[in-house]
Design a protein around this motif. Structure first.
Motif, PDB file in Angstrom:
ATOM      1  N   ASP A 109     -12.535  -1.551   4.790  1.00  0.00           N
ATOM      2  CA  ASP A 109     -13.738  -1.909   4.046  1.00  0.00           C
ATOM      3  C   ASP A 109     -13.395  -3.075   3.130  1.00  0.00           C
ATOM      4  N   PHE A 110     -13.783  -4.277   3.527  1.00  0.00           N
ATOM      5  CA  PHE A 110     -13.433  -5.478   2.777  1.00  0.00           C
ATOM      6  C   PHE A 110     -14.190  -5.567   1.456  1.00  0.00           C
ATOM      7  N   LYS A 111     -15.412  -5.078   1.413  1.00  0.00           N
ATOM      8  CA  LYS A 111     -16.199  -5.144   0.174  1.00  0.00           C
ATOM      9  C   LYS A 111     -15.627  -4.227  -0.901  1.00  0.00           C
ATOM     10  N   ALA A 112     -15.215  -3.029  -0.505  1.00  0.00           N
ATOM     11  CA  ALA A 112     -14.667  -2.059  -1.471  1.00  0.00           C
ATOM     12  C   ALA A 112     -13.153  -2.196  -1.619  1.00  0.00           C
ATOM     13  N   HIS A 113     -12.533  -3.081  -0.827  1.00  0.00           N
ATOM     14  CA  HIS A 113     -11.072  -3.287  -0.851  1.00  0.00           C
ATOM     15  C   HIS A 113     -10.336  -1.976  -0.581  1.00  0.00           C
ATOM     16  N   MET A 114     -10.749  -1.295   0.499  1.00  0.00           N
ATOM     17  CA  MET A 114     -10.157  -0.006   0.841  1.00  0.00           C
ATOM     18  C   MET A 114      -9.745   0.037   2.305  1.00  0.00           C
ATOM     19  N   THR A 154       0.802  -1.223   0.000  1.00  0.00           N
ATOM     20  CA  THR A 154       0.000   0.000   0.000  1.00  0.00           C
ATOM     21  C   THR A 154       0.834   1.271   0.000  1.00  0.00           C
ATOM     22  N   GLY A 155       2.037   1.224   0.537  1.00  0.00           N
ATOM     23  CA  GLY A 155       2.863   2.415   0.598  1.00  0.00           C
ATOM     24  C   GLY A 155       2.554   3.313   1.778  1.00  0.00           C
TER      25      GLY A 155
END
Length: 57
Positions: free
Chosen positions: A24-29, A8-9
């Motif tokens: 947020d696992f659904k949005a991969h954020m 991710t940096g």
């Protein structure tokens, strides 16, 4: 945690301060709202502060 840092940096103090609400696992954020700040290397005296970059990358 090492994979998160590598892919991710984000800075090393940022994943330490993450909570489950920041992921947020659904949005991969991952939302970075705070970072771990400990200039004196004292585990009992630290701060969670706003990250250096204010806008998302």
């Amino acid at each position: 945690m090492f994979l998160v840092l590598a892919y991710t940096g984000i800075r090393r103090g940022e994943p330490v301060s993450l909570t489950w609400q920041d992921i947020d696992f659904k949005a991969h954020m991952i939302k970075i709202h705070k970072t771990y700040y400990n200039p004196n290397n004292n585990t009992k005296n630290y701060q969670l502060i706003v990250p250096k970059t204010k806008s998302p990358r």
